[in-house]
Design an enzyme around this catalytic site. Structure first.
Site, PDB file in Angstrom:
ATOM      1  N   PHE A 175      77.108 146.959  -3.519  1.00 48.93           N
ATOM      2  CA  PHE A 175      76.782 145.810  -4.363  1.00 48.93           C
ATOM      3  C   PHE A 175      76.373 146.341  -5.734  1.00 48.93           C
ATOM      4  CE2 PHE A 175      75.489 141.225  -3.623  1.00 48.93           C
ATOM      5  CZ  PHE A 175      76.571 140.935  -2.824  1.00 48.93           C
ATOM      6  N   GLN A 224      68.764 134.570 -13.977  1.00 48.45           N
ATOM      7  CA  GLN A 224      70.004 135.292 -13.689  1.00 48.45           C
ATOM      8  C   GLN A 224      71.185 134.335 -13.672  1.00 48.45           C
ATOM      9  OE1 GLN A 224      71.040 137.234  -9.680  1.00 48.45           O
ATOM     10  NE2 GLN A 224      70.484 138.921 -11.012  1.00 48.45           N
ATOM     11  N   LEU A 252      79.035 129.465  -6.008  1.00 47.97           N
ATOM     12  CA  LEU A 252      79.066 130.929  -6.073  1.00 47.97           C
ATOM     13  C   LEU A 252      80.313 131.558  -5.464  1.00 47.97           C
ATOM     14  CD1 LEU A 252      76.964 133.093  -7.021  1.00 47.97           C
ATOM     15  CD2 LEU A 252      76.757 133.617  -4.614  1.00 47.97           C
ATOM     16  N   GLU A 292      79.382 138.396  -4.814  1.00 48.14           N
ATOM     17  CA  GLU A 292      79.586 139.714  -5.413  1.00 48.14           C
ATOM     18  C   GLU A 292      80.301 140.661  -4.447  1.00 48.14           C
ATOM     19  OE1 GLU A 292      76.076 140.833  -7.481  1.00 48.14           O
ATOM     20  OE2 GLU A 292      76.480 142.957  -7.242  1.00 48.14           O
ATOM     21  N   HIS A 313      71.873 131.043 -11.415  1.00 47.26           N
ATOM     22  CA  HIS A 313      71.851 131.441 -10.014  1.00 47.26           C
ATOM     23  C   HIS A 313      70.452 131.680  -9.468  1.00 47.26           C
ATOM     24  CE1 HIS A 313      73.422 133.207  -6.410  1.00 47.26           C
ATOM     25  NE2 HIS A 313      72.909 134.389  -6.651  1.00 47.26           N
TER      26      HIS A 313
HETATM   27  P1  FAD Z   1      64.903 128.945  -0.133  1.00 45.05           P
HETATM   28  O1  FAD Z   1      65.758 129.528   0.902  1.00 45.05           O
HETATM   29  O2  FAD Z   1      65.500 128.507  -1.401  1.00 45.05           O
HETATM   30  O3  FAD Z   1      64.114 127.778   0.574  1.00 45.05           O
HETATM   31  C1  FAD Z   1      63.263 126.917  -0.127  1.00 45.05           C
HETATM   32  C2  FAD Z   1      62.662 125.932   0.838  1.00 45.05           C
HETATM   33  O4  FAD Z   1      61.665 125.185   0.168  1.00 45.05           O
HETATM   34  C3  FAD Z   1      63.640 124.912   1.407  1.00 45.05           C
HETATM   35  O5  FAD Z   1      63.335 124.717   2.763  1.00 45.05           O
HETATM   36  C4  FAD Z   1      63.323 123.641   0.607  1.00 45.05           C
HETATM   37  O6  FAD Z   1      63.659 122.460   1.283  1.00 45.05           O
HETATM   38  C5  FAD Z   1      61.832 123.809   0.448  1.00 45.05           C
HETATM   39  N1  FAD Z   1      61.214 123.046  -0.636  1.00 45.05           N
HETATM   40  C6  FAD Z   1      61.473 123.122  -1.967  1.00 45.05           C
HETATM   41  N2  FAD Z   1      60.662 122.272  -2.628  1.00 45.05           N
HETATM   42  C7  FAD Z   1      59.867 121.659  -1.701  1.00 45.05           C
HETATM   43  C8  FAD Z   1      58.844 120.673  -1.754  1.00 45.05           C
HETATM   44  N3  FAD Z   1      58.439 120.132  -2.898  1.00 45.05           N
HETATM   45  N4  FAD Z   1      58.264 120.265  -0.589  1.00 45.05           N
HETATM   46  C9  FAD Z   1      58.662 120.785   0.595  1.00 45.05           C
HETATM   47  N5  FAD Z   1      59.632 121.716   0.693  1.00 45.05           N
HETATM   48  C10 FAD Z   1      60.217 122.147  -0.437  1.00 45.05           C
HETATM   49  N6  FAD Z   1      70.360 136.861  -2.219  1.00 45.05           N
HETATM   50  C11 FAD Z   1      70.587 138.034  -1.580  1.00 45.05           C
HETATM   51  O7  FAD Z   1      69.705 138.876  -1.472  1.00 45.05           O
HETATM   52  N7  FAD Z   1      71.808 138.299  -1.023  1.00 45.05           N
HETATM   53  C12 FAD Z   1      72.834 137.421  -1.093  1.00 45.05           C
HETATM   54  O8  FAD Z   1      73.893 137.694  -0.571  1.00 45.05           O
HETATM   55  C13 FAD Z   1      72.610 136.175  -1.774  1.00 45.05           C
HETATM   56  N8  FAD Z   1      73.606 135.258  -1.870  1.00 45.05           N
HETATM   57  C14 FAD Z   1      73.346 134.039  -2.447  1.00 45.05           C
HETATM   58  C15 FAD Z   1      74.350 133.065  -2.473  1.00 45.05           C
HETATM   59  C16 FAD Z   1      74.115 131.820  -3.032  1.00 45.05           C
HETATM   60  C17 FAD Z   1      75.196 130.788  -3.056  1.00 45.05           C
HETATM   61  C18 FAD Z   1      72.857 131.549  -3.605  1.00 45.05           C
HETATM   62  C19 FAD Z   1      72.602 130.235  -4.261  1.00 45.05           C
HETATM   63  C20 FAD Z   1      71.855 132.503  -3.580  1.00 45.05           C
HETATM   64  C21 FAD Z   1      72.094 133.758  -3.013  1.00 45.05           C
HETATM   65  N9  FAD Z   1      71.095 134.731  -2.964  1.00 45.05           N
HETATM   66  C22 FAD Z   1      71.330 135.926  -2.325  1.00 45.05           C
HETATM   67  C23 FAD Z   1      69.743 134.426  -3.402  1.00 45.05           C
HETATM   68  C24 FAD Z   1      68.913 134.023  -2.191  1.00 45.05           C
HETATM   69  O9  FAD Z   1      69.706 133.327  -1.266  1.00 45.05           O
HETATM   70  C25 FAD Z   1      67.727 133.145  -2.574  1.00 45.05           C
HETATM   71  O10 FAD Z   1      67.044 133.731  -3.626  1.00 45.05           O
HETATM   72  C26 FAD Z   1      66.797 133.034  -1.389  1.00 45.05           C
HETATM   73  O11 FAD Z   1      67.487 132.559  -0.266  1.00 45.05           O
HETATM   74  C27 FAD Z   1      65.608 132.155  -1.673  1.00 45.05           C
HETATM   75  O12 FAD Z   1      64.880 132.071  -0.466  1.00 45.05           O
HETATM   76  P2  FAD Z   1      63.444 131.387  -0.398  1.00 45.05           P
HETATM   77  O13 FAD Z   1      62.974 131.558   1.009  1.00 45.05           O
HETATM   78  O14 FAD Z   1      62.611 131.868  -1.506  1.00 45.05           O
HETATM   79  O15 FAD Z   1      63.741 129.868  -0.652  1.00 45.05           O
END
Ligand code: FAD
Length: 626
Positions: free
Chosen positions: A118, A244, A260, A263, A385
């Site tokens: 990556f 980003q 998306l 990568e 992103h």
């Molecule tokens: P999230 O998984 O975003 O979860 C957030 C949670 O908070 C959800 O359950 C949502 O419902 C909840 N929430 C939000 N606001 C509230 C509220 N007010 N009240 C109650 N609940 C709320 N990263 C990598 O390392 N490798 C990859 O291959 C990769 N691929 C990606 C592909 C895509 C298409 C995208 C968009 C991102 C990718 N990323 C990748 C980045 C990574 O997926 C995210 O940064 C990461 O999943 C975020 O995880 P999180 O647990 O912080 O939050």
């Protein structure tokens, strides 16, 4: 009003939230998981490429020190180095732990967890499950939650005695007592009924802010809620100017613009070409990376099979570099017909291999754009992103400055500095999700009294206000205006004048947002939900624009047209945002970043370090070595 009492409330059910909740429950805490969308539909599920962890399965030269160095380079040395250290050291154990809980990663020929290349990672490092890694991660963490619930049933006769999920429930305010967290206020999306959580510790794990931009890979719920909840509760946000823009989002058809394109396409051999057929990335290798990247197509191509004797192709530069290069090619008139560039894997791998390695991409392009990626190139361009900025936390415990408040995952700031390397988010969620769950549990253990819930009336009045106004602004119109403004004026390339204009617009939109009206009642009313989300998107956008205006340099995910290079004056400065409880105005102040520990700074070669750091830091380096 519905009311529940817990020890730890985790807001968010993505990778960070689930890992935090599992940890809190394992430490004996009564834990609630609240999520705005369906359980299982967090952003994490969309992650494609994999989780970065220096397991050394594909190249045994890899180890935590190489991963640490790559992460710091990727973040242009603005990372919280303690977080980068913990992350690099602990990520392999967290990936192993997932396997112990039932995940099944792709394998190498000799049966180890396979790892893929990556951008910005020196060695193949991303543990993956095809291009559906996030799905496997969420499935496994959910399975672990269920396993814990089954244990609880066996002991207490109640599956939800110690861990309960509140899905489709949105938190709109954190509650406090005498300066410390005492709970959270939320509404059920379906019925609109209010719900109060009485808890001395809250872990924010709400993900990103992409919905402030028109072109984004983020889905509907990424409205910066956790960022805004923290700010309004008195915590600080850092690094908010660093956004980003992933270099490869779909550009066509318009209905799917921004989705998306992983990568992994480039990691597995895909190349970027302009309308003249040139592999233009060779023209965009910045000085700091010159000795690490191939100078000819032949060398770049050889690297895929012989990494010991060749340098990697420039398509695998960190994302900020690739996104800027694509932007420049399109601006120079060498773009693809739909305003992107070409990403070609069809001429690089056999069709069967493409379908095996990139099944979701094959499906996505066939279904959404009628393009067969085994036969023709994709058209791609930058898409909003990921936000590097977020809640300023203690690296070891995830604690924010407000007692009882913790944050992990994309909503927290510091780990990725000015730019995140691909794959470093999924591992970040596991490492710091676990740490925040542990930090919150220890905090609860140390309390001598349970704080009282206050501020419910105010939170309720704020939430019903858009429904009670007879007439007023349409929240959808305000949202579109904000998205367009952020995309056009605070996007991938920024200028002082334009960012200033954006701030004026945001200021006016904030005024207008006080007067939004939502017709209909409280029962499943998306217009009302958006009116509430707007407060968060506007606050976060104000932070992004104010910090972007102040930082007069270009670094990672912040490019100023009028200040094109990294500046030593800004090298050690963090911009810290705070706001009063009514969110009336965001204040931004500068803060000095602490010096890196001697044993970490000396992991770098002095020559390389001198490209990034100040003279003072080089003197510290020399002293450490002396
Ligand atoms: P999230 O998984 O975003 O979860 C957030 C949670 O908070 C959800 O359950 C949502 O419902 C909840 N929430 C939000 N606001 C509230 C509220 N007010 N009240 C109650 N609940 C709320 N990263 C990598 O390392 N490798 C990859 O291959 C990769 N691929 C990606 C592909 C895509 C298409 C995208 C968009 C991102 C990718 N990323 C990748 C980045 C990574 O997926 C995210 O940064 C990461 O999943 C975020 O995880 P999180 O647990 O912080 O939050």
């Amino acid at each position: 009003m519905e009311r529940h009492e817990y020890d730890v409330v985790v807001i968010g059910a993505g990778g960070a939230g689930l890992r935090a909740a599992i940890e809190a429950r394992q430490q004996g805490k009564r834990t609630a998981i609240i999520c705005k969308s369906l359980f299982g539909k967090a952003h994490t599920v969309m992650a494609e490429g994999g989780a970065a962890a220096a397991m050394g399965n594909v190249n045994s030269d890899d180890n935590w020190m190489v991963h640490f160095r790559d992460t710091m380079r990727g973040g242009k040395f603005l990372n919280n180095w303690r977080m980068a250290e913990l992350h690099a050291k602990e990520a392999p154990d967290r990936v192993w732990e997932l396997e112990a809980w039932g995940a099944l990663f792709d394998r190498t020929k000799d049966g180890k967890i396979s790892q893929r290349n990556f951008g910005g990672h020196e060695y193949p490092r991303l543990a993956h499950v095809g291009d559906r890694t996030g799905l496997e991660m969420i499935r496994t963490l959910q399975q672990r939650v269920v396993a814990l619930q089954q244990e609880d049933f066996a002991v207490h006769g109640d599956y939800e005695a110690y861990i309960k999920v509140f899905a489709e429930c949105t938190v709109t305010r954190l509650l406090k007592d005498d300066g410390a967290i005492s709970g959270a206020f939320a509404y059920w999306r379906e019925t609109g009924k209010f719900i109060v959580f009485d808890a001395p510790a809250v872990v924010l794990a709400t993900g990103g802010i992409g919905k402030s931009y028109v072109v984004t890979s983020n889905s509907w719920e990424y409205t910066g809620d956790g960022h805004a909840l923290a700010l309004l509760a008195g915590a600080q946000l850092i690094n908010m100017e660093f956004i980003q823009f992933h270099p490869t989002g779909m550009v066509w058809p318009p209905s799917v613009r921004g989705i998306l394109v992983t990568e992994s396409v480039r990691g597995d051999g895909g190349v970027l070409r302009n309308s003249l057929g040139e592999r233009f990335m060779f023209n965009y290798v910045p000085d700091v990376f010159k000795d690490k990247y191939a100078t000819s197509e032949e060398e770049g191509d050889r690297w895929y099979t012989d990494q010991a004797n060749n340098r990697r192709p420039p398509e695998l530069l960190p994302r900020d570099e690739v996104a800027r290069a694509i932007n420049a090619e399109v601006k120079a008139g060498r773009g693809s017909p739909q305003g992107g560039v070409f990403l070609d894997v069809s001429s690089r791998l056999p069709a069967a291999e493409i379908i095996k390695r990139l099944p979701s991409m094959h499906h996505q392009f066939k279904e959404l754009a009628d393009v067969d990626i085994t036969k023709e190139p994709m058209q791609v361009g930058p898409t909003c992103h990921y936000i590097m900025g977020g809640v300023e936390v203690d690296a070891d415990t995830g604690a924010a400055s407000v007692p009882g408040l913790f944050a992990a995952g994309e909503v927290s700031g510091g780990m990725h500095g000015s730019n995140r390397l691909g794959g470093n988010s999924l591992s970040d969620l596991l490492v710091f999700g676990r740490r925040a769950g542990a930090g919150a549990s220890q905090y609860v253990d140390g309390l001598t009294r349970r704080p009282a819930v206050t501020g419910v009336e105010e939170a309720m009045a704020e939430a019903v206000a858009p429904l009670e106004r007879g007439g007023g602004e349409n929240p959808y119109e305000l949202h579109h205006e904000l998205q367009r403004t952020m995309n056009e004026l605070v996007g991938i390339i920024r200028k002082a004048g334009e960012v200033g204009d954006a701030l004026d617009v945001v200021e006016k939109l904030k005024e207008r947002a006080h007067n939004t009206a939502s017709t209909g009642g409280k029962i499943y009313n998306p217009g009302w939900h958006l009116a509430l989300d707007l407060r968060n998107m506007l606050l976060v956008s104000e932070c992004v624009a104010k910090a972007a205006l102040i930082r007069e340099e270009s670094r990672g995910g912040h490019t100023r047209d009028d200040y094109p290079g990294m500046s030593p004056d800004w090298r050690r400065k963090l911009l810290v945002c705070s706001a009063p409880p009514d969110g009336s105005e965001v204040t931004v102040v500068e803060k000095e970043q602490p010096s890196m520990r001697d044993d970490l700074i000396t992991l770098f070669d002095r020559g390389e370090l001198s490209k990034y750091v100040t003279e003072d830091e080089l003197a510290e380096y020399d002293a450490a070595l002396a």
